[in-house]
Design a protein around this motif. Structure first.
Motif, PDB file in Angstrom:
ATOM      1  N   GLU A 214       0.797  -1.156   0.074  1.00  8.31           N
ATOM      2  CA  GLU A 214      -0.194   0.184   0.008  1.00  8.31           C
ATOM      3  C   GLU A 214       0.822   1.330   0.004  1.00  8.31           C
ATOM      4  OE1 GLU A 214      -1.917   0.882   3.950  1.00  8.31           O
ATOM      5  OE2 GLU A 214      -1.653  -0.961   4.299  1.00  8.31           O
ATOM      6  N   GLY A 215       0.336   2.329  -0.693  1.00 15.89           N
ATOM      7  CA  GLY A 215       0.988   3.376  -0.595  1.00 15.89           C
ATOM      8  C   GLY A 215       0.475   4.404  -1.731  1.00 15.89           C
ATOM      9  N   THR A 216       1.185   5.673  -2.051  1.00 19.19           N
ATOM     10  CA  THR A 216       0.779   6.569  -2.967  1.00 19.19           C
ATOM     11  C   THR A 216       1.446   6.457  -4.175  1.00 19.19           C
ATOM     12  OG1 THR A 216       0.292   8.097  -1.107  1.00 19.19           O
ATOM     13  CG2 THR A 216       0.490   9.028  -3.276  1.00 19.19           C
ATOM     14  N   ILE A 217       0.524   6.378  -5.347  1.00 16.22           N
ATOM     15  CA  ILE A 217       1.018   6.271  -6.664  1.00 16.22           C
ATOM     16  C   ILE A 217       2.018   7.451  -7.166  1.00 16.22           C
ATOM     17  CG2 ILE A 217       0.748   6.067  -8.795  1.00 16.22           C
ATOM     18  CD1 ILE A 217      -1.788   4.609  -8.265  1.00 16.22           C
ATOM     19  N   LYS A 218       3.416   7.395  -7.249  1.00 16.05           N
ATOM     20  CA  LYS A 218       4.226   8.346  -7.576  1.00 16.05           C
ATOM     21  C   LYS A 218       4.174   8.692  -9.202  1.00 16.05           C
ATOM     22  CE  LYS A 218       7.358  11.210  -5.904  1.00 16.05           C
ATOM     23  NZ  LYS A 218       6.919  12.199  -4.889  1.00 16.05           N
ATOM     24  N   GLU A 219       4.286   7.519  -9.999  1.00 18.72           N
ATOM     25  CA  GLU A 219       4.619   7.880 -11.356  1.00 18.72           C
ATOM     26  C   GLU A 219       4.252   6.416 -12.031  1.00 18.72           C
ATOM     27  OE1 GLU A 219       8.223   8.567 -14.394  1.00 18.72           O
ATOM     28  OE2 GLU A 219       8.700   8.195 -12.339  1.00 18.72           O
ATOM     29  N   LEU A 222       5.814   3.419 -18.682  1.00 17.84           N
ATOM     30  CA  LEU A 222       5.430   2.424 -19.967  1.00 17.84           C
ATOM     31  C   LEU A 222       5.117   0.997 -19.352  1.00 17.84           C
ATOM     32  CD1 LEU A 222       4.455   2.661 -22.816  1.00 17.84           C
ATOM     33  CD2 LEU A 222       6.806   1.984 -23.508  1.00 17.84           C
ATOM     34  N   ARG A 223       6.173   0.827 -18.495  1.00 15.93           N
ATOM     35  CA  ARG A 223       6.131  -0.823 -18.116  1.00 15.93           C
ATOM     36  C   ARG A 223       6.054  -1.089 -16.838  1.00 15.93           C
ATOM     37  NH1 ARG A 223      10.620  -4.747 -19.972  1.00 15.93           N
ATOM     38  NH2 ARG A 223       9.051  -6.144 -18.877  1.00 15.93           N
ATOM     39  N   THR A 224       6.286   0.021 -16.043  1.00 16.28           N
ATOM     40  CA  THR A 224       6.337  -0.164 -14.469  1.00 16.28           C
ATOM     41  C   THR A 224       5.499   1.110 -13.657  1.00 16.28           C
ATOM     42  OG1 THR A 224       8.178   0.615 -13.960  1.00 16.28           O
ATOM     43  CG2 THR A 224       8.229  -1.423 -14.287  1.00 16.28           C
ATOM     44  N   THR A 225       5.031   0.985 -12.456  1.00 20.41           N
ATOM     45  CA  THR A 225       4.296   1.927 -11.746  1.00 20.41           C
ATOM     46  C   THR A 225       5.163   2.061 -10.546  1.00 20.41           C
ATOM     47  OG1 THR A 225       2.092   1.586 -12.515  1.00 20.41           O
ATOM     48  CG2 THR A 225       2.183   2.732 -10.514  1.00 20.41           C
ATOM     49  N   LYS A 226       5.360   3.069 -10.040  1.00 20.68           N
ATOM     50  CA  LYS A 226       6.099   3.391  -8.761  1.00 20.68           C
ATOM     51  C   LYS A 226       5.156   3.846  -7.682  1.00 20.68           C
ATOM     52  CE  LYS A 226       9.955   5.900  -9.087  1.00 20.68           C
ATOM     53  NZ  LYS A 226      11.000   7.022  -9.186  1.00 20.68           N
ATOM     54  N   ILE A 227       5.386   3.269  -6.683  1.00 19.02           N
ATOM     55  CA  ILE A 227       4.327   3.478  -5.464  1.00 19.02           C
ATOM     56  C   ILE A 227       5.388   3.610  -4.134  1.00 19.02           C
ATOM     57  CG2 ILE A 227       2.614   2.554  -3.796  1.00 19.02           C
ATOM     58  CD1 ILE A 227       1.575   0.749  -6.033  1.00 19.02           C
ATOM     59  N   LYS A 231       6.452   4.171   4.677  1.00 18.70           N
ATOM     60  CA  LYS A 231       7.797   4.456   5.140  1.00 18.70           C
ATOM     61  C   LYS A 231       8.670   5.289   4.467  1.00 18.70           C
ATOM     62  CE  LYS A 231       7.593  -0.415   7.107  1.00 18.70           C
ATOM     63  NZ  LYS A 231       8.279  -1.652   7.151  1.00 18.70           N
ATOM     64  N   GLY A 232       8.436   5.549   3.158  1.00 16.71           N
ATOM     65  CA  GLY A 232       9.127   6.299   2.386  1.00 16.71           C
ATOM     66  C   GLY A 232       9.691   5.565   1.224  1.00 16.71           C
ATOM     67  N   ASN A 233       9.796   4.305   1.384  1.00 16.68           N
ATOM     68  CA  ASN A 233      10.516   3.588   0.163  1.00 16.68           C
ATOM     69  C   ASN A 233       9.595   3.465  -0.993  1.00 16.68           C
ATOM     70  OD1 ASN A 233       8.858   1.835   2.112  1.00 16.68           O
ATOM     71  ND2 ASN A 233       9.322   0.223   0.672  1.00 16.68           N
ATOM     72  N   ASP A 234      10.367   3.359  -2.184  1.00 20.02           N
ATOM     73  CA  ASP A 234       9.512   3.393  -3.547  1.00 20.02           C
ATOM     74  C   ASP A 234       9.609   1.767  -3.836  1.00 20.02           C
ATOM     75  OD1 ASP A 234       9.358   6.033  -3.786  1.00 20.02           O
ATOM     76  OD2 ASP A 234      11.044   6.005  -4.992  1.00 20.02           O
ATOM     77  N   ILE A 235       8.088   1.484  -4.288  1.00 20.21           N
ATOM     78  CA  ILE A 235       7.828   0.079  -4.643  1.00 20.21           C
ATOM     79  C   ILE A 235       7.735   0.189  -6.038  1.00 20.21           C
ATOM     80  CG2 ILE A 235       6.538  -1.939  -4.407  1.00 20.21           C
ATOM     81  CD1 ILE A 235       5.843  -0.933  -1.527  1.00 20.21           C
ATOM     82  N   ILE A 236       8.300  -0.631  -6.839  1.00 20.89           N
ATOM     83  CA  ILE A 236       8.027  -0.970  -8.513  1.00 20.89           C
ATOM     84  C   ILE A 236       7.353  -2.144  -8.795  1.00 20.89           C
ATOM     85  CG2 ILE A 236       9.156  -0.641 -10.798  1.00 20.89           C
ATOM     86  CD1 ILE A 236       9.798   1.888  -9.024  1.00 20.89           C
ATOM     87  N   ILE A 237       6.223  -1.921  -9.421  1.00 21.97           N
ATOM     88  CA  ILE A 237       5.441  -3.017  -9.778  1.00 21.97           C
ATOM     89  C   ILE A 237       5.081  -2.951 -11.295  1.00 21.97           C
ATOM     90  CG2 ILE A 237       3.061  -3.962  -9.653  1.00 21.97           C
ATOM     91  CD1 ILE A 237       2.818  -2.732  -6.656  1.00 21.97           C
ATOM     92  N   PRO A 238       5.379  -4.038 -11.876  1.00 24.38           N
ATOM     93  CA  PRO A 238       5.048  -4.176 -13.204  1.00 24.38           C
ATOM     94  C   PRO A 238       3.392  -3.840 -13.660  1.00 24.38           C
ATOM     95  CG  PRO A 238       6.337  -6.220 -12.726  1.00 24.38           C
ATOM     96  CD  PRO A 238       5.740  -5.471 -11.418  1.00 24.38           C
ATOM     97  N   ASN A 239       3.089  -3.219 -14.553  1.00 22.75           N
ATOM     98  CA  ASN A 239       1.852  -2.685 -14.791  1.00 22.75           C
ATOM     99  C   ASN A 239       0.957  -3.961 -14.964  1.00 22.75           C
ATOM    100  OD1 ASN A 239       2.428  -0.018 -14.761  1.00 22.75           O
ATOM    101  ND2 ASN A 239       3.077   0.012 -16.767  1.00 22.75           N
ATOM    102  N   ASP A 240       1.376  -4.941 -15.797  1.00 15.08           N
ATOM    103  CA  ASP A 240       0.423  -6.174 -16.001  1.00 15.08           C
ATOM    104  C   ASP A 240       0.120  -6.867 -14.812  1.00 15.08           C
ATOM    105  OD1 ASP A 240      -0.892  -8.253 -17.525  1.00 15.08           O
ATOM    106  OD2 ASP A 240       0.781  -9.286 -16.819  1.00 15.08           O
ATOM    107  N   LYS A 241       0.626  -6.597 -13.903  1.00 17.44           N
ATOM    108  CA  LYS A 241       0.429  -7.582 -12.397  1.00 17.44           C
ATOM    109  C   LYS A 241      -0.776  -6.507 -11.843  1.00 17.44           C
ATOM    110  CE  LYS A 241       4.615 -10.188 -11.573  1.00 17.44           C
ATOM    111  NZ  LYS A 241       3.861 -11.560 -11.836  1.00 17.44           N
ATOM    112  N   LEU A 242      -0.220  -5.165 -11.822  1.00 15.62           N
ATOM    113  CA  LEU A 242      -0.929  -4.065 -11.304  1.00 15.62           C
ATOM    114  C   LEU A 242      -2.462  -4.237 -11.812  1.00 15.62           C
ATOM    115  CD1 LEU A 242      -0.617  -2.177  -8.909  1.00 15.62           C
ATOM    116  CD2 LEU A 242      -0.214  -0.591 -10.563  1.00 15.62           C
TER     117      LEU A 242
END
Length: 356
Positions: A214-219, A222-227, A231-242
């Motif tokens: 869980e977190g706030t969508i930062k960006e 084209l292939r990934t979404t940054k959340i 805690k302040g850490n960035d989580i990178i998730i592939p768009n297809d999984k999301l």
């Protein structure tokens, strides 16, 4: 064949070489003038429409009109003029092939511009789409459309040349399957990128819960979404999984209903409980930061248990901003501690939140 037929038509109707050259010159001038006039008129009309409506849609057609280059216009005029007099067979074939190439190139540029500008307009009308994401999407679609269009143009050209393309199509089919399997993951992520902006299930700035993340969508790239997590850490998730998972988007809530329960010492008289409820209700109603934001539905003495007396606060928050929700929860917890201290009541179990 067409050239010979037209040449025989002119010679049989008394057109000598000087007349043929004069007709060719006249035809070239008329074609160049007509196409140039059409281009200028289209640019003028489309510019006026764009200035009037300013919605960006007419820029798509304006860019297509600009792709009708003067080189293509002049070359078209000269090519058509060449039909007015005799040219050797080999030279005629060369001219035909050269003009076909120029025509195909122009059409491909038309289609590329239309696709690119349509995607640019679509993404720019969406909120919080970064310039990097737009640039990456445009580069990807431009390369893919260029490859696909040139393959189609090549197949059509071979077909017109009476070339047996069945074997070629079979080879292309096998090659496309291999490429599709090798790029399967990347293509899924890219298609999911466009799906995100079409479905608009979430956007940059939304607070989402995806599985145990869980977190706030930062960006959204084209292939990934940054959340960005709490805690302040960035989580990178592939768009297809999301897009294929279950997402809870708390920013889309028109209001948030929250239930807050806490347990106090059971050694309280009924008069103490009533006084505590009155004090807590008054504190919640008079808190300045809650005005027009929080509606307290009820403050109740809920349950008598072996652990103690359980009280419950039920309230609604306008909007779905998760960080704002955490701020209000903090304020209510501080108010509970103040009222407990004022009435000298011992807290047994900390407030438990139901409803994020």
């Amino acid at each position: 064949m067409w050239r010979l037929n037209i040449y025989y038509f002119f010679t049989q109707n008394g057109f000598n070489l000087s007349r043929q050259l004069l007709l060719a010159l006249l035809l070239a001038v008329l074609v160049i003038a007509f196409l140039s006039f059409c281009r200028c008129l289209a640019e003028l009309v489309l510019n006026q429409l764009e200035n009037r409506f300013q919605n960006g849609r007419f820029k798509i057609w304006l860019s297509i009109a600009n792709n009708l280059s003067y080189f293509f216009i002049v070359f078209t005029g000269l090519f058509l003029a060449s039909f007015c007099f005799y040219v050797p067979y080999k030279l005629g074939q060369t001219l035909d092939a050269l003009y076909t190439f120029v025509l195909v190139w122009t059409v491909i540029n038309f289609i590329r511009e239309m696709i690119g500008n349509s995607i640019r307009l679509f993404l720019m009308n969406k909120e919080n789409v970064s310039k990097e994401a737009i640039k990456t999407a445009l580069n990807f679609t431009d390369v893919m459309s260029l490859i696909v269009l040139w393959v189609i143009a090549g197949i059509v050209a071979l077909q017109f040349a009476d070339y047996n393309i069945q074997g070629l199509l079979g080879g292309l089919g096998v090659a496309s399957i291999i490429v599709a399997f090798s790029l399967q993951s990347a293509l899924k992520d890219v298609l999911a990128f466009f799906s995100i902006y079409i479905d608009r299930s979430f956007a940059v700035g939304d607070y989402i819960v995806f599985g145990n993340i869980e977190g706030t969508i930062k960006e959204i790239r084209l292939r990934t979404t940054k959340i960005t997590a709490l805690k302040g850490n960035d989580i990178i998730i592939p768009n297809d999984k999301l897009t294929s998972g279950i997402i809870e988007n708390y920013n889309r809530l028109p209001r948030r209903r929250v239930s807050l329960s806490f347990t106090v010492d059971s050694d309280l008289s009924s008069a103490c409980c009533r006084q505590f409820l009155r004090d807590l209700q008054e504190a919640l109603d008079n808190e300045p930061s809650f005005i027009d934001k929080i509606t307290v539905k009820s403050v109740v003495f809920d349950v008598i248990s072996d652990q103690g007396l359980i009280f419950k606060i039920i309230y609604n928050i306008k909007g779905g901003d998760y960080l704002e929700h955490l701020h209000f929860k903090e304020e209510i917890n501080l108010l509970i501690l103040d009222i407990l201290a004022k009435n000298k009541i011992k807290l047994i179990e900390a407030p438990v939140l139901q409803g994020k």
